[in-house]
Scaffold this active site. Structure first.
Site, PDB file in Angstrom:
ATOM      1  CB  CYS A 130       4.218   0.267   6.133  1.00 31.28           C
ATOM      2  SG  CYS A 130       2.541   0.002   6.759  1.00 31.28           S
ATOM      3  CB  CYS A 133       4.123  -0.309  10.119  1.00 32.38           C
ATOM      4  SG  CYS A 133       3.067  -1.682   9.577  1.00 32.38           S
TER       5      CYS A 133
END
EC number: 1.11.1.28
Length: 175
Positions: A130, A133
């Site tokens: 991700c 993130c």
């Protein structure tokens, strides 16, 4: 159960991983808690039982019970949040104005130093892929005073542990 057992279990074609795992486990620019929490969290993120069991058992003699739980908490909460934010990112901002509606209390109160939890979350987020993130955690880590070298070390640990898990997953098919 140990890093040594993992190294011994690796096939010859994964010799670089064996060497890298040994090097990183002997010590890095990270504290022992940062290092072993990162190892535990990333081992959990690989979903490889052998890798997780070996690393967790060795880490249990190094980490406090609270740190061990927090590292596992980082892997668990990132499994959820990485999917959510990566998935929302595919939707070109069409849902960015809506609240996620997901409980993430452990992030605010992990039971250990927040920068350690962020480091573990960063490393797990790299395994889970991700980029939202990863970027968010990296920013928090740098603002908390971690060096670029420390952040990169966590990334390196994640890469090594993921590689070890992949290599060991192939071994049963070879016999």
């Amino acid at each position: 159960m140990s890093i040594e057992n993992l190294k011994e279990a690796l096939p010859e074609y994964a010799k670089d991983l064996k060497l890298n795992l040994g090097t990183v486990a002997r010590g890095t620019v990270l504290s022992q808690s940062q290092l072993w929490g990162t190892l535990v969290a990333t081992a959990a993120a690989t979903r490889n039982e052998q890798v997780f069991k070996e690393i967790r058992e060795e880490a249990a003699g190094i980490l406090t019970p609270e740190a061990l739980d927090a590292a596992l908490g980082a892997a668990s909460i990132m499994a959820m949040t990485n999917v959510f934010y990566r998935g929302r990112g595919f939707l070109d901002g069409a849902y960015d104005d809506l609240r996620p509606g997901l409980r993430m209390n452990i992030i605010g109160n992990p039971g250990v130093d927040k920068s350690e939890f962020e480091l573990w979350s960063f490393a797990v987020s790299t395994i889970n892929g991700c980029h939202y993130c990863v970027g968010s955690h990296e920013k928090v880590l740098r603002e908390a005073g971690l060096t670029r070298e420390q952040v990169l070390e966590a990334l390196k640990i994640a890469a090594i542990v993921a590689g070890v898990a992949q290599a060991l997953a192939t071994v049963p098919a070879l016999v």
